[in-house]
Design a protein around this motif. Structure first.
Motif, PDB file in Angstrom:
ATOM      1  N   GLU A   1      -8.079 -26.691  -8.271  1.00 48.38           N
ATOM      2  CA  GLU A   1      -7.397 -27.931  -8.682  1.00 48.38           C
ATOM      3  C   GLU A   1      -8.433 -29.025  -9.015  1.00 48.38           C
ATOM      4  O   GLU A   1      -8.291 -29.777  -9.972  1.00 48.38           O
ATOM      5  CB  GLU A   1      -6.562 -28.378  -7.489  1.00 48.38           C
TER       6      GLU A   1
ATOM      7  N   GLU B   1      -9.193 -36.027  -6.183  1.00 44.12           N
ATOM      8  CA  GLU B   1      -7.836 -35.480  -6.297  1.00 44.12           C
ATOM      9  C   GLU B   1      -7.351 -35.473  -7.730  1.00 44.12           C
ATOM     10  O   GLU B   1      -7.884 -36.190  -8.575  1.00 44.12           O
ATOM     11  CB  GLU B   1      -6.885 -36.335  -5.466  1.00 44.12           C
ATOM     12  N   LYS B   2      -6.266 -34.734  -7.945  1.00 43.25           N
ATOM     13  CA  LYS B   2      -5.574 -34.721  -9.227  1.00 43.25           C
ATOM     14  C   LYS B   2      -5.034 -36.107  -9.531  1.00 43.25           C
ATOM     15  O   LYS B   2      -4.564 -36.779  -8.619  1.00 43.25           O
ATOM     16  CB  LYS B   2      -4.364 -33.777  -9.099  1.00 43.25           C
TER      17      LYS B   2
ATOM     18  N   ASN C   1      -4.860 -39.850 -12.417  1.00 44.91           N
ATOM     19  CA  ASN C   1      -5.398 -40.614 -13.550  1.00 44.91           C
ATOM     20  C   ASN C   1      -6.333 -41.732 -13.118  1.00 44.91           C
ATOM     21  O   ASN C   1      -6.486 -42.718 -13.813  1.00 44.91           O
ATOM     22  CB  ASN C   1      -4.241 -41.216 -14.358  1.00 44.91           C
TER      23      ASN C   1
ATOM     24  N   ASP D   1     -10.053 -28.243 -12.260  1.00 47.13           N
ATOM     25  CA  ASP D   1      -9.112 -28.509 -13.361  1.00 47.13           C
ATOM     26  C   ASP D   1      -9.033 -30.006 -13.649  1.00 47.13           C
ATOM     27  O   ASP D   1      -8.761 -30.422 -14.778  1.00 47.13           O
ATOM     28  CB  ASP D   1      -7.702 -27.999 -13.011  1.00 47.13           C
ATOM     29  N   GLN D   2      -9.257 -30.822 -12.628  1.00 48.63           N
ATOM     30  CA  GLN D   2      -9.211 -32.277 -12.806  1.00 48.63           C
ATOM     31  C   GLN D   2     -10.455 -32.801 -13.539  1.00 48.63           C
ATOM     32  O   GLN D   2     -10.381 -33.758 -14.316  1.00 48.63           O
ATOM     33  CB  GLN D   2      -9.111 -32.954 -11.426  1.00 48.63           C
TER      34      GLN D   2
ATOM     35  N   HIS E   1     -10.587 -34.054 -17.219  1.00 54.79           N
ATOM     36  CA  HIS E   1      -9.858 -35.306 -17.474  1.00 54.79           C
ATOM     37  C   HIS E   1     -10.716 -36.526 -17.152  1.00 54.79           C
ATOM     38  O   HIS E   1     -10.507 -37.608 -17.690  1.00 54.79           O
ATOM     39  CB  HIS E   1      -8.582 -35.381 -16.621  1.00 54.79           C
ATOM     40  N   ASP E   2     -11.668 -36.347 -16.271  1.00 53.97           N
ATOM     41  CA  ASP E   2     -12.480 -37.479 -15.813  1.00 53.97           C
ATOM     42  C   ASP E   2     -13.838 -37.536 -16.502  1.00 53.97           C
ATOM     43  O   ASP E   2     -14.656 -38.413 -16.214  1.00 53.97           O
ATOM     44  CB  ASP E   2     -12.655 -37.398 -14.293  1.00 53.97           C
TER      45      ASP E   2
END
Ligand SMILES: C[S@@+](CC[C@H](N)C(=O)[O-])C[C@H]1O[C@@H](n2cnc3c(N)ncnc32)[C@H](O)[C@@H]1O
Length: 213
Positions: free
Chosen positions: A137, A110-111, A113, A140-141, A144-145
């Protein structure tokens, strides 16, 4: 044939859990016949075999790819996420050799942190065409990971060339609309990208490796 493509996140997760309650039992015996490209795309992961990397597979299923990745990268830490407890039960059996460097989690990707730049590789293998409507989605995440040198690796159905096959796959929760490749090319720095014909050209499948931009 009833269209079973989900239109919301909760429905998607629930439909996967119930679909794979039975499919988990026959998955390994059947899927090698049509889920093409899985071994090929893994060969394009740009890390040396002895690298101490962290690998996440989203929708790891019965652990077929994690098993292969564990052999290819003996120093890698392996993470598998899946919403189906039945698929993960099979994965635990298939991956028992890797217990000391394996984490399996029964949850959706999931989206947020939660992981923050933790992974060197994030693999989506025949998962994104089933994750509707939230597949974009999830892509897009991924940046970040990923670590700075990290890569996203995707292998999946591309599109159906025969309408009845497209409908049949929709009745099995799979979207074959050719949207993955253009989205990946727009959002990642492409390192490897191929579209190939599946069985007698009835459908095409795609393979992609990209760095975050
Ligand atoms: C076709 S299987 C692919 C399994 C494995 N990646 C492979 O290549 O054999 C799709 C998997 O994605 C999982 N899945 C579907 N939606 C998901 C979601 N939102 N989050 C995590 N896993 C999901 C399913 O439960 C299933 O195990």
């Amino acid at each position: 044939m009833k269209d079973k493509i989900s239109t919301n996140r909760e429905g998607q997760v629930e439909s996967m859990r119930s679909y794979y309650a039975f499919q988990a039992k026959i998955y390994d015996a059947t899927r090698w016949t049509f889920l093409y490209g899985r071994n090929t795309v893994l060969k394009h992961i740009p890390f040396p075999a002895d690298a101490s990397i962290k690998i996440l597979e989203v929708g790891c299923g019965t652990g077929v790819n994690l098993r292969k990745l564990g052999q290819m990268f003996p120093n890698a830490e392996l993470y598998g996420l899946d919403v189906s407890g039945d698929m993960l039960t099979q994965a635990e059996k298939n991956l028992s050799d890797y217990e000391d460097r394996l984490t399996l989690l029964e949850e959706p990707y999931e989206k947020g942190n939660k992981y923050n730049g933790e992974f060197d590789v994030i693999l989506f293998s025949y998962a994104l065409t089933m994750i509707n409507p939230q597949w974009q989605e999830l892509l897009d995440q991924a940046p970040h990971d990923l670590t700075e040198q990290g890569v996203v690796v995707v292998v999946d159905f591309h599109k159906a060339n025969v309408e009845t096959y497209r409908k049949f796959m929709r009745s099995n929760h799979v979207r074959l609309d050719g949207q993955l490749v253009p989205y990946l090319i727009d959002n990642f720095d492409t390192k490897y990208c191929k579209i190939k014909p599946g069985l007698v050209g009835v459908w095409d499948y795609m393979m992609f490796v990209g760095k975050k931009k």
